[in-house]
Design an enzyme around this catalytic site. Sequence first.
Site, PDB file in Angstrom:
ATOM      1  N   HIS A 288       6.289 -14.090 -24.163  1.00 10.23           N
ATOM      2  CA  HIS A 288       5.467 -13.266 -25.034  1.00 10.23           C
ATOM      3  C   HIS A 288       6.101 -13.247 -26.424  1.00 10.23           C
ATOM      4  O   HIS A 288       7.018 -12.469 -26.686  1.00 10.23           O
ATOM      5  CB  HIS A 288       5.365 -11.827 -24.510  1.00 10.23           C
ATOM      6  CG  HIS A 288       4.562 -11.671 -23.265  1.00 10.23           C
ATOM      7  ND1 HIS A 288       3.201 -11.920 -23.222  1.00 10.23           N
ATOM      8  CD2 HIS A 288       4.917 -11.281 -22.019  1.00 10.23           C
ATOM      9  CE1 HIS A 288       2.752 -11.677 -21.993  1.00 10.23           C
ATOM     10  NE2 HIS A 288       3.767 -11.299 -21.244  1.00 10.23           N
TER      11      HIS A 288
ATOM     12  N   HIS B  66       2.583 -19.139 -19.817  1.00  9.51           N
ATOM     13  CA  HIS B  66       3.011 -18.855 -18.451  1.00  9.51           C
ATOM     14  C   HIS B  66       3.137 -20.164 -17.693  1.00  9.51           C
ATOM     15  O   HIS B  66       2.392 -21.120 -17.932  1.00  9.51           O
ATOM     16  CB  HIS B  66       1.968 -17.958 -17.759  1.00  9.51           C
ATOM     17  CG  HIS B  66       2.022 -18.011 -16.263  1.00  9.51           C
ATOM     18  ND1 HIS B  66       1.204 -18.854 -15.520  1.00  9.51           N
ATOM     19  CD2 HIS B  66       2.796 -17.355 -15.367  1.00  9.51           C
ATOM     20  CE1 HIS B  66       1.472 -18.698 -14.235  1.00  9.51           C
ATOM     21  NE2 HIS B  66       2.431 -17.804 -14.117  1.00  9.51           N
TER      22      HIS B  66
ATOM     23  N   ASN C 271       4.529 -21.706 -13.548  1.00 10.65           N
ATOM     24  CA  ASN C 271       5.094 -21.440 -12.231  1.00 10.65           C
ATOM     25  C   ASN C 271       5.208 -22.759 -11.484  1.00 10.65           C
ATOM     26  O   ASN C 271       4.288 -23.576 -11.518  1.00 10.65           O
ATOM     27  CB  ASN C 271       4.204 -20.464 -11.447  1.00 10.65           C
ATOM     28  CG  ASN C 271       4.748 -20.161 -10.070  1.00 10.65           C
ATOM     29  OD1 ASN C 271       4.525 -20.921  -9.125  1.00 10.65           O
ATOM     30  ND2 ASN C 271       5.474 -19.060  -9.952  1.00 10.65           N
TER      31      ASN C 271
ATOM     32  N   ARG D 298       6.556 -24.076  -7.581  1.00  9.55           N
ATOM     33  CA  ARG D 298       6.949 -23.499  -6.298  1.00  9.55           C
ATOM     34  C   ARG D 298       6.821 -24.530  -5.172  1.00  9.55           C
ATOM     35  O   ARG D 298       6.062 -25.504  -5.265  1.00  9.55           O
ATOM     36  CB  ARG D 298       6.094 -22.274  -5.981  1.00  9.55           C
ATOM     37  CG  ARG D 298       4.591 -22.560  -6.022  1.00  9.55           C
ATOM     38  CD  ARG D 298       3.763 -21.281  -6.107  1.00  9.55           C
ATOM     39  NE  ARG D 298       2.338 -21.584  -6.216  1.00  9.55           N
ATOM     40  CZ  ARG D 298       1.714 -21.810  -7.358  1.00  9.55           C
ATOM     41  NH1 ARG D 298       2.373 -21.766  -8.504  1.00  9.55           N
ATOM     42  NH2 ARG D 298       0.410 -22.082  -7.367  1.00  9.55           N
TER      43      ARG D 298
ATOM     44  N   HIS E 267      -3.056 -29.692 -24.142  1.00  8.41           N
ATOM     45  CA  HIS E 267      -3.778 -30.369 -23.068  1.00  8.41           C
ATOM     46  C   HIS E 267      -3.436 -31.857 -22.984  1.00  8.41           C
ATOM     47  O   HIS E 267      -3.435 -32.429 -21.883  1.00  8.41           O
ATOM     48  CB  HIS E 267      -5.279 -30.143 -23.222  1.00  8.41           C
ATOM     49  CG  HIS E 267      -5.726 -28.839 -22.641  1.00  8.41           C
ATOM     50  ND1 HIS E 267      -6.013 -28.677 -21.310  1.00  8.41           N
ATOM     51  CD2 HIS E 267      -5.883 -27.616 -23.215  1.00  8.41           C
ATOM     52  CE1 HIS E 267      -6.360 -27.425 -21.081  1.00  8.41           C
ATOM     53  NE2 HIS E 267      -6.284 -26.755 -22.218  1.00  8.41           N
TER      54      HIS E 267
ATOM     55  N   HIS F  18     -13.945  -9.545 -13.893  1.00  5.32           N
ATOM     56  CA  HIS F  18     -14.535  -8.274 -14.305  1.00  5.32           C
ATOM     57  C   HIS F  18     -14.896  -8.256 -15.787  1.00  5.32           C
ATOM     58  O   HIS F  18     -15.676  -7.413 -16.232  1.00  5.32           O
ATOM     59  CB  HIS F  18     -13.585  -7.119 -13.974  1.00  5.32           C
ATOM     60  CG  HIS F  18     -12.257  -7.194 -14.667  1.00  5.32           C
ATOM     61  ND1 HIS F  18     -11.301  -8.105 -14.299  1.00  5.32           N
ATOM     62  CD2 HIS F  18     -11.746  -6.497 -15.709  1.00  5.32           C
ATOM     63  CE1 HIS F  18     -10.235  -7.951 -15.075  1.00  5.32           C
ATOM     64  NE2 HIS F  18     -10.486  -6.994 -15.938  1.00  5.32           N
TER      65      HIS F  18
ATOM     66  N   GLY G 125       9.520  -8.124  -2.832  1.00  3.28           N
ATOM     67  CA  GLY G 125      10.356  -8.468  -3.967  1.00  3.28           C
ATOM     68  C   GLY G 125      10.608  -7.283  -4.881  1.00  3.28           C
ATOM     69  O   GLY G 125       9.944  -6.251  -4.811  1.00  3.28           O
TER      70      GLY G 125
END
Length: 305
Positions: free
Chosen positions: A98, A108, A110, A112, A147, A177, A261
Amino acid sequence: MTNERVAVVRAELEDLQGRICAALEDADGAGRFRADELSGRSGGVSRPRVLEGGEVLERAGVNFSHTFGAALPPAATQARPEMAGASYTAVSVSLIVHPRNPYAPTSHANFRFFQATPPEGEAVWWFGGGFDLTPYYGFEEDAVHWHRTAKAACDPHGQELYPRFKAQCDAYFFLKHRDEPRGIGGLFFDDWNAGGFEVAHALWKDVAEHFLPAYLPILARRKGQPFGERERAFQLMRRGRYVEFNLIQDRGTLFGLQAGGRAESILVSLPPLVAWRYDAVPAAGSPEAALYTDFLRPRDWAAGG
């Protein structure tokens, strides 16, 4: 062999965590990561690294974890209901950046690896990961670079992968939403074991290695751009969308909490300052309105937008 795979991936992720932290410290110029090490309840380990209050980075978190469990949490079995009740081990690096400057986008990523053993049956494994970009003010050159770098990570492994993973990213990072994307996307894949371990591992590793080349040039371009109260207010309002997604929809957040966690480590992904304004609608023709009209919609950025 299964334990060897986990060991190989774990070593790669620990190295990746260190290199990303070093690169972000260099980009900030003053801030330094706090490093903690926490033992898990089932013998795992969590190594969160957090930088707060930097000159460039208002908050950055780069967390490594190796977890074990007697049964996969519900967030990990949504796409694999047959694995409900399976014991598992998971290794991952999850990160969020941020920046302080509203013209510099949040990012962001990730990466895994899961290995699970159902009550009856053999162990199965899969990779997941990707990276996405959340700008507050859109710049076409940044979106194209982001991209094209993502595409460069995928293309050596199959020309069909980038459009597939981009579409999955657009679909996943979408606030249902609000009926709007969180940002301009990137790459997202999960439950990936196509081609066997060596093939899937090579793709996953290439995606991980392309995060820094995708993000650092954008951060360097935008971190010193002048801004005022108007830009800061819009950034804080848009950060509210980020909070909404992470707390309502994000499977990684849900997995971490369901697996027991540490909440401080899991919720470090949230921005340190955020605002909600009732029925905030940017003025037509403004740079803020351009984010919605020009960037928060599907575009073929790798082809130039």
